[in-house]
Design a protein around this motif. Structure first.
Motif, PDB file in Angstrom:
ATOM      1  N   CYS A  23       6.023  35.973   2.428  1.00 37.05           N
ATOM      2  CA  CYS A  23       7.453  36.280   2.353  1.00 37.05           C
ATOM      3  C   CYS A  23       8.250  34.991   2.144  1.00 37.05           C
ATOM      4  CB  CYS A  23       7.913  36.974   3.634  1.00 37.05           C
ATOM      5  SG  CYS A  23       9.714  37.243   3.681  1.00 37.05           S
ATOM      6  N   PRO A  24       9.024  34.891   1.052  1.00 30.84           N
ATOM      7  CA  PRO A  24       9.790  33.660   0.797  1.00 30.84           C
ATOM      8  C   PRO A  24      10.748  33.304   1.920  1.00 30.84           C
ATOM      9  CG  PRO A  24       9.743  35.046  -1.160  1.00 30.84           C
ATOM     10  CD  PRO A  24       9.151  35.861  -0.038  1.00 30.84           C
ATOM     11  N   TRP A  25      11.411  34.311   2.508  1.00 30.29           N
ATOM     12  CA  TRP A  25      12.385  34.004   3.569  1.00 30.29           C
ATOM     13  C   TRP A  25      11.680  33.489   4.816  1.00 30.29           C
ATOM     14  CZ3 TRP A  25      13.423  35.307   8.607  1.00 30.29           C
ATOM     15  CH2 TRP A  25      14.685  34.942   9.104  1.00 30.29           C
ATOM     16  N   ASP A  26      10.641  34.195   5.249  1.00 32.08           N
ATOM     17  CA  ASP A  26       9.920  33.784   6.453  1.00 32.08           C
ATOM     18  C   ASP A  26       9.268  32.424   6.254  1.00 32.08           C
ATOM     19  OD1 ASP A  26       9.906  36.106   8.512  1.00 32.08           O
ATOM     20  OD2 ASP A  26       9.523  37.101   6.619  1.00 32.08           O
ATOM     21  N   ARG A  27       8.803  32.155   5.046  1.00 32.32           N
ATOM     22  CA  ARG A  27       8.140  30.888   4.761  1.00 32.32           C
ATOM     23  C   ARG A  27       9.105  29.707   4.876  1.00 32.32           C
ATOM     24  NH1 ARG A  27       5.681  32.514   0.344  1.00 32.32           N
ATOM     25  NH2 ARG A  27       7.242  31.727  -1.106  1.00 32.32           N
ATOM     26  N   GLU A  28      10.380  29.947   4.588  1.00 34.86           N
ATOM     27  CA  GLU A  28      11.379  28.867   4.583  1.00 34.86           C
ATOM     28  C   GLU A  28      11.930  28.543   5.968  1.00 34.86           C
ATOM     29  OE1 GLU A  28      14.394  30.160   1.936  1.00 34.86           O
ATOM     30  OE2 GLU A  28      13.158  29.908   0.126  1.00 34.86           O
ATOM     31  N   GLN A  29      11.685  29.408   6.947  1.00 30.60           N
ATOM     32  CA  GLN A  29      12.339  29.219   8.241  1.00 30.60           C
ATOM     33  C   GLN A  29      11.809  28.003   8.993  1.00 30.60           C
ATOM     34  OE1 GLN A  29      15.106  31.018   8.745  1.00 30.60           O
ATOM     35  NE2 GLN A  29      14.431  31.694   6.710  1.00 30.60           N
ATOM     36  N   THR A  30      12.727  27.364   9.709  1.00 27.99           N
ATOM     37  CA  THR A  30      12.407  26.239  10.584  1.00 27.99           C
ATOM     38  C   THR A  30      12.953  26.550  11.970  1.00 27.99           C
ATOM     39  OG1 THR A  30      14.491  25.085  10.150  1.00 27.99           O
ATOM     40  CG2 THR A  30      12.652  24.653   8.628  1.00 27.99           C
ATOM     41  N   MET A  31      12.611  25.712  12.942  1.00 28.63           N
ATOM     42  CA  MET A  31      13.178  25.912  14.278  1.00 28.63           C
ATOM     43  C   MET A  31      14.702  25.836  14.242  1.00 28.63           C
ATOM     44  SD  MET A  31      10.679  24.164  17.056  1.00 28.63           S
ATOM     45  CE  MET A  31       8.934  24.612  17.173  1.00 28.63           C
ATOM     46  N   GLU A  32      15.226  24.915  13.434  1.00 30.27           N
ATOM     47  CA  GLU A  32      16.669  24.754  13.359  1.00 30.27           C
ATOM     48  C   GLU A  32      17.334  25.973  12.721  1.00 30.27           C
ATOM     49  OE1 GLU A  32      14.428  22.526  12.434  1.00 30.27           O
ATOM     50  OE2 GLU A  32      14.726  21.038  14.013  1.00 30.27           O
ATOM     51  N   SER A  33      16.711  26.531  11.683  1.00 30.55           N
ATOM     52  CA  SER A  33      17.326  27.676  10.998  1.00 30.55           C
ATOM     53  C   SER A  33      17.278  28.934  11.854  1.00 30.55           C
ATOM     54  CB  SER A  33      16.634  27.929   9.653  1.00 30.55           C
ATOM     55  OG  SER A  33      15.319  28.434   9.837  1.00 30.55           O
ATOM     56  N   LEU A  34      16.310  29.020  12.753  1.00 29.06           N
ATOM     57  CA  LEU A  34      16.164  30.207  13.606  1.00 29.06           C
ATOM     58  C   LEU A  34      17.055  30.157  14.840  1.00 29.06           C
ATOM     59  CD1 LEU A  34      12.287  30.687  13.588  1.00 29.06           C
ATOM     60  CD2 LEU A  34      13.970  32.208  12.544  1.00 29.06           C
ATOM     61  N   ARG A  35      17.534  28.968  15.192  1.00 29.85           N
ATOM     62  CA  ARG A  35      18.215  28.787  16.482  1.00 29.85           C
ATOM     63  C   ARG A  35      19.377  29.750  16.672  1.00 29.85           C
ATOM     64  NH1 ARG A  35      22.618  25.928  18.390  1.00 29.85           N
ATOM     65  NH2 ARG A  35      22.444  25.195  20.555  1.00 29.85           N
ATOM     66  N   ASN A  36      20.297  29.805  15.731  1.00 28.25           N
ATOM     67  CA  ASN A  36      21.464  30.684  15.887  1.00 28.25           C
ATOM     68  C   ASN A  36      21.063  32.156  15.900  1.00 28.25           C
ATOM     69  OD1 ASN A  36      23.244  28.555  16.059  1.00 28.25           O
ATOM     70  ND2 ASN A  36      23.791  28.587  13.895  1.00 28.25           N
ATOM     71  N   CYS A  37      20.054  32.500  15.122  1.00 30.99           N
ATOM     72  CA  CYS A  37      19.565  33.887  15.130  1.00 30.99           C
ATOM     73  C   CYS A  37      18.994  34.239  16.504  1.00 30.99           C
ATOM     74  CB  CYS A  37      18.491  34.077  14.058  1.00 30.99           C
ATOM     75  SG  CYS A  37      19.087  33.927  12.369  1.00 30.99           S
ATOM     76  N   THR A  38      18.311  33.295  17.124  1.00 29.78           N
ATOM     77  CA  THR A  38      17.744  33.536  18.453  1.00 29.78           C
ATOM     78  C   THR A  38      18.847  33.803  19.467  1.00 29.78           C
ATOM     79  OG1 THR A  38      15.917  32.037  17.927  1.00 29.78           O
ATOM     80  CG2 THR A  38      16.235  32.605  20.237  1.00 29.78           C
ATOM     81  N   ILE A  39      19.907  33.008  19.397  1.00 30.48           N
ATOM     82  CA  ILE A  39      21.041  33.207  20.306  1.00 30.48           C
ATOM     83  C   ILE A  39      21.646  34.592  20.089  1.00 30.48           C
ATOM     84  CG2 ILE A  39      23.381  32.421  20.853  1.00 30.48           C
ATOM     85  CD1 ILE A  39      22.403  29.576  20.100  1.00 30.48           C
ATOM     86  N   GLU A  40      21.809  34.987  18.831  1.00 29.96           N
ATOM     87  CA  GLU A  40      22.374  36.307  18.519  1.00 29.96           C
ATOM     88  C   GLU A  40      21.488  37.426  19.046  1.00 29.96           C
ATOM     89  OE1 GLU A  40      23.440  39.012  14.574  1.00 29.96           O
ATOM     90  OE2 GLU A  40      23.374  36.833  14.395  1.00 29.96           O
ATOM     91  N   GLU A  41      20.175  37.294  18.850  1.00 31.07           N
ATOM     92  CA  GLU A  41      19.256  38.331  19.326  1.00 31.07           C
ATOM     93  C   GLU A  41      19.286  38.438  20.859  1.00 31.07           C
ATOM     94  OE1 GLU A  41      18.010  40.420  17.494  1.00 31.07           O
ATOM     95  OE2 GLU A  41      17.758  39.531  15.507  1.00 31.07           O
ATOM     96  N   THR A  42      19.435  37.307  21.520  1.00 30.53           N
ATOM     97  CA  THR A  42      19.500  37.320  22.983  1.00 30.53           C
ATOM     98  C   THR A  42      20.742  38.058  23.462  1.00 30.53           C
ATOM     99  OG1 THR A  42      18.323  35.198  23.035  1.00 30.53           O
ATOM    100  CG2 THR A  42      19.458  35.877  25.043  1.00 30.53           C
TER     101      THR A  42
END
Length: 265
Positions: A23-42
């Motif tokens: 998956c191109p999107w999943d392949r591009e993710q980094t810890m930094e790019s996921l950080r805000n998404c993690t906060i939103e999911e929480t």
């Protein structure tokens, strides 16, 4: 261990492995790019918990779990650690912080368990960060205030009797009101008033803590209640043919009281 659970977790890891490759999107993710998404999911998980929505809780827990294994996957690819390291570290910490279960320490109730937990955390972090240094800087202010109060209390810095906190609340309220009067008389300072409100909020958060109330949950339930009642007022105004702002306050108050009655029923 339940075989179904271990197989389900293994399936999640296999799915993520494949996504990181295909998956191109999943392949591009980094810890930094996921950080805000993690906060939103929480926060979405917190919303589902507050609403008692168990289907939503199940779904949001899955989203949070995905982020946990995603971070571990990225770290594994970088040769830093993997999900097994994360789980082993967690298990070791749980065993260390529960000596009343895995050791010889006695704890007859949850208060003693929590006290022991905080004392062990202090031993781990005090040299490096100090007693309050372990509170994450990015926590929402109310949650942070609660945790700061908890940690200070674990070090013995707390009111001797919980009832004594109300003297502090009244003191902070009086100082806030005094600053408001000073500001209205052109002799006050807006920054000082902000500080006084902060002191008042902090004292109320501590009062909630001492009485076993989660202030974040209490305020969120109040928010939801206000939104529901105001929505009722808006609907009544629309049915009567005009927007809310065009009705006198006594009419709006009457609808508000109807909303309160309907909510209690």
């Amino acid at each position: 261990m339940d075989k179904r659970k271990t197989e389900a977790f293994g399936r999640l890891l296999d799915v993520l492995d494949e996504l990181r490759v295909k998956c191109p999107w999943d392949r591009e993710q980094t810890m930094e790019s996921l950080r805000n998404c993690t906060i939103e999911e929480t926060y979405e998980l917190a919303d589902a918990i507050a609403e008692g929505d168990y289907d939503g809780i199940r779904q949001e827990l899955g989203d949070v779990l995905l982020h946990v294994v995603f971070y571990a996957k990225i770290a594994d690819e970088e040769g830093r650690f993997d999900i097994a390291d994360v789980i082993d570290f967690l298990c070791d910490k749980l065993i260390y912080r529960h000596p009343h279960v895995f050791g010889t320490v006695d704890a007859d109730n949850s208060v003693e368990v929590k006290y022991n937990w905080e004392q062990l955390k202090l031993k781990e972090k005090k040299r490096r960060k100090g007693i309050l240094g372990g509170v994450p800087q990015s926590l929402p202010a109310m949650v942070k205030a609660y945790r700061v109060g908890e940690k200070a209390a674990s070090a013995g810095f707390d009111w001797e009797k919980k009832e004594d906190v109300w003297d502090k609340v009244r003191e902070e309220l009086a100082e806030t009101e005094a600053e408001i009067r000073a500001l209205e008389g052109a002799g006050g300072d807006a920054a000082r008033l902000e500080e006084e409100f902060g002191d008042l909020f902090f004292s109320l958060v501590n009062a909630a803590r001492l009485y076993g109330v989660d202030p974040e949950m209490a305020l969120e339930r109040c928010n939801k209640k206000f939104i529901d009642r105001f929505g009722y007022v808006e609907r009544k105004a629309d049915q009567a043919g005009k927007p809310v702002r065009e009705y006198p306050l006594d009419r709006l108050e009457a609808w508000w009281q109807e909303a309160k009655t309907a909510g209690k029923q």
